[in-house]
Design a protein around this motif. Structure first.
Motif, mmCIF file in Angstrom:
data_model
loop_
_atom_site.group_PDB
_atom_site.id
_atom_site.type_symbol
_atom_site.label_atom_id
_atom_site.label_comp_id
_atom_site.label_asym_id
_atom_site.label_seq_id
_atom_site.Cartn_x
_atom_site.Cartn_y
_atom_site.Cartn_z
ATOM 1 N N TRP A 389 72.333 18.287 -12.973
ATOM 2 C CA TRP A 389 72.640 18.325 -11.542
ATOM 3 C C TRP A 389 71.415 17.904 -10.729
ATOM 4 C CZ3 TRP A 389 76.390 22.506 -9.371
ATOM 5 C CH2 TRP A 389 76.702 22.205 -8.046
ATOM 6 N N ASN A 390 70.271 18.462 -11.097
ATOM 7 C CA ASN A 390 69.033 18.148 -10.384
ATOM 8 C C ASN A 390 68.674 16.668 -10.497
ATOM 9 O OD1 ASN A 390 65.828 17.836 -10.823
ATOM 10 N ND2 ASN A 390 66.238 19.378 -9.234
ATOM 11 N N ARG A 391 68.777 16.116 -11.722
ATOM 12 C CA ARG A 391 68.413 14.709 -11.909
ATOM 13 C C ARG A 391 69.403 13.774 -11.217
ATOM 14 N NH1 ARG A 391 65.035 17.599 -13.500
ATOM 15 N NH2 ARG A 391 63.712 17.399 -15.357
ATOM 16 N N PHE A 392 70.666 14.107 -11.250
ATOM 17 C CA PHE A 392 71.670 13.229 -10.660
ATOM 18 C C PHE A 392 71.618 13.228 -9.135
ATOM 19 C CE2 PHE A 392 75.104 11.772 -13.738
ATOM 20 C CZ PHE A 392 74.217 11.723 -14.806
ATOM 21 N N ASN A 393 71.042 14.274 -8.537
ATOM 22 C CA ASN A 393 70.869 14.266 -7.087
ATOM 23 C C ASN A 393 69.975 13.109 -6.641
ATOM 24 O OD1 ASN A 393 72.432 16.353 -5.969
ATOM 25 N ND2 ASN A 393 71.006 17.912 -6.737
ATOM 26 N N GLY A 394 69.026 12.748 -7.486
ATOM 27 C CA GLY A 394 68.131 11.634 -7.150
ATOM 28 C C GLY A 394 68.561 10.305 -7.723
ATOM 29 N N LEU A 395 69.753 10.257 -8.343
ATOM 30 C CA LEU A 395 70.201 9.037 -9.011
ATOM 31 C C LEU A 395 70.387 7.855 -8.058
ATOM 32 C CD1 LEU A 395 70.828 8.046 -11.833
ATOM 33 C CD2 LEU A 395 73.198 8.772 -11.536
ATOM 34 N N PRO A 396 71.004 8.059 -6.863
ATOM 35 C CA PRO A 396 71.158 6.904 -5.958
ATOM 36 C C PRO A 396 69.834 6.247 -5.591
ATOM 37 C CG PRO A 396 72.601 8.698 -5.279
ATOM 38 C CD PRO A 396 71.720 9.252 -6.347
ATOM 39 N N SER A 397 68.810 7.044 -5.345
ATOM 40 C CA SER A 397 67.514 6.448 -4.996
ATOM 41 C C SER A 397 66.879 5.764 -6.199
ATOM 42 C CB SER A 397 66.578 7.518 -4.430
ATOM 43 O OG SER A 397 66.313 8.520 -5.402
ATOM 44 N N LYS A 398 67.082 6.323 -7.405
ATOM 45 C CA LYS A 398 66.549 5.683 -8.613
ATOM 46 C C LYS A 398 67.185 4.318 -8.848
ATOM 47 C CE LYS A 398 64.704 8.980 -11.981
ATOM 48 N NZ LYS A 398 63.639 8.090 -12.436
ATOM 49 N N CYS A 399 68.447 4.188 -8.449
ATOM 50 C CA CYS A 399 69.169 2.932 -8.685
ATOM 51 C C CYS A 399 68.954 1.918 -7.566
ATOM 52 C CB CYS A 399 70.663 3.214 -8.849
ATOM 53 S SG CYS A 399 71.049 4.108 -10.374
ATOM 54 N N GLY A 400 68.190 2.254 -6.552
ATOM 55 C CA GLY A 400 67.752 1.289 -5.546
ATOM 56 C C GLY A 400 68.846 0.530 -4.838
ATOM 57 N N GLY A 401 69.919 1.198 -4.388
ATOM 58 C CA GLY A 401 70.976 0.522 -3.646
ATOM 59 C C GLY A 401 72.131 0.036 -4.491
ATOM 60 N N LEU A 402 72.023 0.162 -5.806
ATOM 61 C CA LEU A 402 73.117 -0.283 -6.672
ATOM 62 C C LEU A 402 74.281 0.702 -6.682
ATOM 63 C CD1 LEU A 402 70.988 -1.439 -9.728
ATOM 64 C CD2 LEU A 402 72.397 -2.931 -8.316
ATOM 65 N N LEU A 403 73.964 1.988 -6.640
ATOM 66 C CA LEU A 403 74.967 3.032 -6.833
ATOM 67 C C LEU A 403 75.494 3.533 -5.493
ATOM 68 C CD1 LEU A 403 76.431 5.063 -8.708
ATOM 69 C CD2 LEU A 403 74.396 6.521 -8.538
ATOM 70 N N VAL A 404 76.826 3.592 -5.355
ATOM 71 C CA VAL A 404 77.451 4.128 -4.143
ATOM 72 C C VAL A 404 78.134 5.449 -4.463
ATOM 73 C CG1 VAL A 404 77.768 1.887 -3.051
ATOM 74 C CG2 VAL A 404 79.562 2.778 -4.558
ATOM 75 N N HIS A 405 78.486 6.179 -3.412
ATOM 76 C CA HIS A 405 79.039 7.524 -3.568
ATOM 77 C C HIS A 405 80.451 7.495 -4.146
ATOM 78 C CE1 HIS A 405 79.595 11.778 -2.669
ATOM 79 N NE2 HIS A 405 80.755 11.486 -2.092
ATOM 80 N N GLY A 406 81.265 6.550 -3.681
ATOM 81 C CA GLY A 406 82.665 6.524 -4.081
ATOM 82 C C GLY A 406 82.948 5.553 -5.211
ATOM 83 N N ARG A 407 84.232 5.258 -5.359
ATOM 84 C CA ARG A 407 84.673 4.301 -6.375
ATOM 85 C C ARG A 407 84.638 2.900 -5.792
ATOM 86 N NH1 ARG A 407 89.476 2.002 -7.326
ATOM 87 N NH2 ARG A 407 90.506 3.360 -5.816
ATOM 88 N N VAL A 408 84.206 1.926 -6.585
ATOM 89 C CA VAL A 408 84.091 0.538 -6.126
ATOM 90 C C VAL A 408 85.381 -0.207 -6.431
ATOM 91 C CG1 VAL A 408 82.843 -1.636 -6.378
ATOM 92 C CG2 VAL A 408 81.593 0.532 -6.433
ATOM 93 N N ASP A 409 85.904 -0.872 -5.405
ATOM 94 C CA ASP A 409 87.090 -1.709 -5.571
ATOM 95 C C ASP A 409 86.711 -3.139 -5.189
ATOM 96 O OD1 ASP A 409 89.524 -2.919 -5.728
ATOM 97 O OD2 ASP A 409 90.459 -1.816 -4.072
ATOM 98 N N TYR A 410 86.617 -4.009 -6.204
ATOM 99 C CA TYR A 410 86.261 -5.402 -5.919
ATOM 100 C C TYR A 410 87.448 -6.196 -5.391
ATOM 101 C CZ TYR A 410 81.419 -5.653 -7.413
ATOM 102 O OH TYR A 410 80.053 -5.515 -7.470
ATOM 103 N N GLY A 411 88.656 -5.812 -5.781
ATOM 104 C CA GLY A 411 89.821 -6.555 -5.315
ATOM 105 C C GLY A 411 89.681 -8.025 -5.645
ATOM 106 N N ASP A 412 89.823 -8.876 -4.623
ATOM 107 C CA ASP A 412 89.682 -10.314 -4.830
ATOM 108 C C ASP A 412 88.283 -10.808 -4.473
ATOM 109 O OD1 ASP A 412 89.810 -9.915 -2.135
ATOM 110 O OD2 ASP A 412 91.443 -11.333 -1.741
ATOM 111 N N SER A 413 87.349 -9.892 -4.243
ATOM 112 C CA SER A 413 85.973 -10.297 -3.943
ATOM 113 C C SER A 413 85.290 -10.802 -5.214
ATOM 114 C CB SER A 413 85.193 -9.115 -3.366
ATOM 115 O OG SER A 413 83.851 -9.471 -3.099
#
Length: 679
Positions: A389-413
């Motif tokens: 839990w402690n390590r994953f709290n800092g996961l977004p910053s470790k991933c430098g903008g790659l990781l978002v909070h929700g689910r990613v939907d690329y659709g036709d992008s």
């Protein structure tokens, strides 16, 4: 003469092959002394000459020049001048210049018959262009000849050296016969990236196959404007003026001549796609993140100006994309077996977003709160769970903008892992990432492309993957990683699965032996002396090694599967914008509002309005409102509801904005003031 078309008789004999007890001629080398003619004085290291044996003509590369006299020691000359360096001798002592020539190929008297006959004593000539092409094995190519460099010989015509394209066999560059290219040289001095771009452009123009390229941009804006020509446009005075202000004057006359002699066009890459992660703090924070709604202003890239962002697309990951690479994100000492076991449980439970992760952790917390005597959850200790839990709290910053909070939907992008189009240049921009996030992107993208190649889903016959700093991603030694294993696999089996690795590094000796050993074509720029002492260069002569210490930009040594001896050559700059010039000309801070609007419209209309017309129509508008209208216009195109006339649609949008924000009637304002007075 056996092959008069191989000997440049117009320049005349430039020397005479000689054999001696100490230096006999062999099938692979011979020596000759030079004549005292103007042509002979132009002889230099790397030039190519031709001489004859009884039944064949040998074509050879010059190496190891030495000047001889009949002095037995330096003391003889010292005493002859009585120790006075200014003393003029009574007669000049005879000296001769001797070259060693390393044989590229030998043409026998009888066509089709191979020959290894040493040359005999006799005249030596400059080799003609036809002789050089034969010696480089062009007649034996099974695939399309791909020009890589331009060789310059000492035989001149009208003051210009004889130039011959140095071709490589496409089947030995891209496969299936062999494959892969490796480029070595000092950072900033050996033009590794420039030559990789030049080679890819050459392949795109010459290959009869469906080909594409994937490159990783690791330095500034180096690879972000490859669809922009190096030459200032002749039909757009405003844009030409921006080129001028940025100091971008295009290719020189000599470089344009080199392109003509190589048979190549000076044109940029038409099908360019750039992928970049979000800037830190740009996560929308939504349960579902739609990739097509993320515009370039949110992405961590230097190509983000309106009108120039049409080819820029996001790389966004949810937790499901990141979990398989947890071992590369966290410190090895921290990511122990217990930590790894809990991560695998999360994956098995289908936890694929940060949102679902936190929900799962709350459920686990409730599980322990219900009964304080419980000391594990599905075999996992509470201390391990708290650590995760402690390590994953800092996961977004470790991933430098790659990781978002929700689910990613690329659709036709567009997705960075999609199949490729023919002649597509795909660039992954990781220049503004460092450390772990950068490694994550390279690892994941290459692994997914490799899996796609194994399934035969690349979309092209051959895909070129260019990886700079190869010594970082596939280092020599026993240390392994998933990315290193993938790169080794590509170098060993990629040519059979439509993948070709173009690798570049400053230190060839520090790259895995399998990756280096499987490269059928190698290029060497300027190399430091600490690198040249390595055994990787033991096959080069001492003279060649010393040349590599001082090569100027644009000159490289080429070794190819068809070449018996490496050959020096030059190449012109790529015909595209590279580096700071791209942002200076097309960056958001370098253009006015009307130019921004025209840049957007240029992507949407065959004939956009002139800058003068746009400036007149925008008079009185604020940049904020114009940008809002431009973003709305681009959103309609992304949603598939493109208007017939984009410019008229833009003006209507601005007009509606004026009606919404223009001042009310003065009488209404007076009534408002009166009401305020009543209070």
């Amino acid at each position: 003469m056996l092959h008069p078309e191989y000997l440049d008789t117009d320049a005349g004999p430039i020397g005479r092959a000689v054999t001696s007890e100490e230096y006999p001629a062999t099938a692979h080398e011979f020596y000759f002394w030079t004549a005292e003619t103007g042509a002979a004085r132009r002889l230099d290291i790397g030039h190519i000459v031709a001489a004859e044996s009884e039944d064949a003509t040998a074509v050879a590369v010059l190496d190891d020049p030495r000047r001889y006299s009949d002095l037995e020691s330096f003391l003889d000359d010292f005493y002859a001048h009585d120790g006075d360096a200014a003393l003029e001798p009574l007669s000049e002592r005879t000296e001769i210049l001797v070259f060693r020539a390393r044989v590229l190929a030998t043409r026998h008297r009888q066509p089709g018959r191979k020959s290894r006959r040493p040359v005999r004593s006799g005249p030596v000539y400059f080799a003609t262009r036809k002789a050089i092409e034969f010696a480089l094995g062009v007649e034996d190519f099974s695939g399309t000849p791909i020009p890589m460099l331009l060789h310059e010989n000492g035989n001149e015509k009208d003051g210009e050296p004889q130039r011959t394209p140095l071709y490589v066999d496409e089947d030995y560059l891209l496969g299936p016969e062999a494959g892969h290219l490796n480029i070595t040289g000092m950072s900033g001095l050996s033009t590794k990236t420039s030559h990789a771009l030049f080679t890819i452009a050459s392949i795109f123009q010459r290959s009869r196959r469906k080909v594409a390229a994937l490159m990783f941009n690791v330095k500034g804006a180096d690879l972000l404007f490859l669809d922009k020509p190096a030459e200032p446009p002749q039909d757009d005075p405003d844009l030409a003026a921006r080129y001028e202000r940025a100091g971008q004057r295009g290719l020189s006359d000599e470089e344009r001549q080199m392109y003509r002699e190589l048979g190549l066009r000076t044109e940029p890459f038409e099908k360019l796609r750039i992928f970049a992660p979000l800037r830190p703090g740009m996560d929308p924070g939504e349960s579902v993140v739609h990739a097509r709604d993320l515009d370039a202003r949110r992405l961590n890239t230097l190509r983000n100006a309106r009108g120039e962002d049409h080819c820029v697309h996001p790389i966004v990951w949810d937790l499901g994309d990141v979990l398989p690479y947890a071992g590369r994100i966290f410190e090895h000492s921290d990511y122990d077996d217990k930590f790894r076991g809990f991560v695998e449980t999360l994956r098995a439970d289908g936890i694929d977003t940060m949102e679902s992760f936190f929900q799962k952790m709350r459920e686990i917390q409730d599980y322990f709160d219900e009964d304080e005597k419980r000391n594990s959850w599905r075999g996992h200790n509470p201390m391990t769970i708290n650590k995760v839990w402690n390590r994953f709290n800092g996961l977004p910053s470790k991933c430098g903008g790659l990781l978002v909070h929700g689910r990613v939907d690329y659709g036709d992008s567009p997705h960075v892992e999609d199949a490729f189009d023919d002649r597509e240049m795909r660039v992954v921009d990781i220049s503004r990432l460092t450390g772990i996030p950068q490694d994550l992107v390279v690892t994941k993208v290459i692994e997914k492309i490799w899996e796609k190649a194994e399934r035969g889903e690349l979309g092209v016959d051959k895909l070129i993957i260019f990886v700079d700093e190869l010594n970082k991603y596939a280092p020599s030694g026993a240390k392994s990683s998933p990315l290193k294993e993938t790169l080794v696999d590509i170098s060993a089996r990629g040519r059979h699965l439509s993948l070709t690795l173009f690798g570049a590094q400053q230190f060839r000796s520090k790259v895995d032996d399998e990756v280096i050993g499987n490269a059928a074509t190698s290029l060497y720029g300027r190399i430091g002396d600490e690198e040249l002492t390595n055994s990787s260069y033991r096959s080069f002569s001492q003279t060649t090694r010393e040349e590599l210490l001082q090569l100027e930009k644009g000159r490289l040594l080429l070794r190819h599967a068809h070449y018996a001896v490496p050959v020096f050559g030059r190449f012109p700059r790529p015909p595209v914008l590279m580096g700071k010039q791209g942002t200076d000309i097309f960056g958001q801070q370098r253009v006015d509002l009307a130019t921004e609007v025209q840049s957007v419209l240029r992507q949407k209309m065959s004939t956009p309005p002139t800058l003068q017309q746009i400036r007149a129509d925008l008079e009185g508008e604020t940049p904020e409102r114009v940008h809002e209208a431009l973003d709305a216009l681009q959103a309609t195109f992304r949603s598939g509801r493109a208007p017939r006339n984009p410019y008229e649609s833009l003006k209507r949008s601005l007009s509606r904005g004026r009606k919404r924000w223009e001042s009310p009637d003065p009488g209404v304002l007076a009534n408002v003031e009166r009401l305020r007075g009543d209070y």
